[in-house]
Design a protein around this motif. Structure first.
Motif, short mmCIF file in Angstrom:
data_model
loop_
_atom_site.label_atom_id
_atom_site.label_comp_id
_atom_site.label_asym_id
_atom_site.label_seq_id
_atom_site.Cartn_x
_atom_site.Cartn_y
_atom_site.Cartn_z
N ASN A 148 0.84 -1.19 0.00
CA ASN A 148 0.00 0.00 0.00
C ASN A 148 0.87 1.25 0.00
OD1 ASN A 148 -2.75 -0.79 -0.01
ND2 ASN A 148 -2.61 -1.43 2.14
N HIS A 152 -3.05 4.99 -1.10
CA HIS A 152 -3.99 3.90 -0.80
C HIS A 152 -4.62 4.12 0.57
CE1 HIS A 152 -1.87 1.31 -3.90
NE2 HIS A 152 -3.13 0.95 -4.11
N GLN A 156 -8.48 4.85 1.55
CA GLN A 156 -9.24 3.87 2.33
C GLN A 156 -10.07 4.54 3.42
OE1 GLN A 156 -7.11 0.38 3.66
NE2 GLN A 156 -8.49 0.06 5.39
N VAL A 186 -9.74 1.00 -3.99
CA VAL A 186 -9.87 1.18 -2.55
C VAL A 186 -10.99 2.17 -2.22
CG1 VAL A 186 -8.69 2.01 -0.47
CG2 VAL A 186 -7.46 0.56 -2.10
N TYR A 190 -14.62 1.33 -0.19
CA TYR A 190 -15.06 1.97 1.05
C TYR A 190 -16.07 3.10 0.80
CZ TYR A 190 -11.60 -0.87 3.37
OH TYR A 190 -10.89 -1.96 3.86
#
Length: 296
Positions: A148, A152, A156, A186, A190
């Protein structure tokens, strides 16, 4: 750190050093100076953290400066391989981070999980601290043990401002992690629409596939993230693309009992590939080339 008094016993130095830990943790600047002058050395807690770790985490900037002036090792690592910069990054203390940067700390030292201080501030969304580290030259491309990047992690947790700073600092939105996910995967997983918009504005790819062959649209559709699906479709995501299991985003929406998303996808225009657009694109390219030659 100063040398112990000539008459100080090892046990006496140990007591002084333990008191230095307590004083650093509590931010007792005058006490810290006195203990250093008496010969206190760097002791560590049961987690391997020294006075600088403790003061940095608690945000005691005056104590941090005293310890730095006394010659504390900037980059000493605790049992989790975190430096004082990591500890300051966990709480986003910009003053402490600035002080450590000015002293020349290692900006890209990785902890046991491969995270740098930039990973930490990005994960927590401390955008001002992200800006400080990026401006100081922290590596925006550094990746942790699961591959990551800082981007990232910001994506997230939906930290839009931190994501913007990272992108402006040169972070690549299409970098993939260990699972093959880009930052857009990502953000779609989410359901952070604000971050999705920022990534799309940075011209990220909407068609990248992860190790399962899923595009960000597959991910959003399977999780019933209707608004994210709409954004991706508006950005040109191909609803007919299949993953390694041969499923489209519509298949996944139906499989996961997401009727609203399924309806969106059934209404989405299909991407039809023919030879004609390619020819017309070629003609436009040739025409542009000819015009450029004329203008030279």
């Amino acid at each position: 750190m100063s040398q112990p008094d000539a008459g100080a016993s090892p046990a006496g130095v140990l007591v002084l050093s333990e008191r230095l830990l307590v004083a650093s943790h509590k931010g007792q600047a005058e006490q810290v100076v006195q203990l250093i002058n008496k010969g206190a050395q760097v002791a560590v807690t049961k987690y391997g953290r020294g006075p600088l770790h403790l003061a940095a985490y608690r945000g005691h900037i005056e104590v941090v400066r005293i310890l730095l002036k006394a010659g504390c090792d900037l980059d000493i690592q605790d049992d989790g391989e975190q430096t004082a910069l990591h500890r300051a990054a966990v709480v986003g203390n910009s003053d402490v981070i600035s002080a450590l940067i000015q002293e020349g700390c290692d900006l890209d030292r990785q902890d046991k999980d491969g995270n740098t201080a930039l990973h930490e501030v990005s994960w927590h969304g401390f955008s001002q601290s992200v800006k400080l580290l990026v401006k100081a030259g922290a590596n925006v491309h550094s990746r942790n043990k699961v591959r990551n990047s800082s981007l990232h992690l910001a994506c997230q947790n939906g930290h839009a401002q931190s994501a913007k700073v990272l992108l402006l600092g040169g972070a690549r939105p299409d970098t993939k992690n260990q699972a093959g996910d880009s930052s857009l995967h990502v953000a779609a997983r989410y359901n952070h629409q604000g971050v999705i918009n920022i990534l799309l504005g940075a011209f990220c790819s909407v068609s990248l596939r992860n190790q399962a062959g899923d595009t960000p649209l597959h991910v959003a559709a399977s999780l019933n993230h209707r608004k994210s699906v709409r954004l991706l479709l508006e950005a040109g995501a191909d609803s007919s693309a299949c993953n390694t299991a041969g499923q489209t985003a519509l298949d996944q929406a139906r499989e996961n009992n997401n009727p609203e998303v399924a309806l969106l996808l059934t209404k989405a225009p299909q991407v039809i590939i023919t030879s004609q657009p390619a020819q017309s694109n070629t003609k436009r390219s040739i025409n542009r080339t000819q015009k450029e030659k004329v203008n030279e």
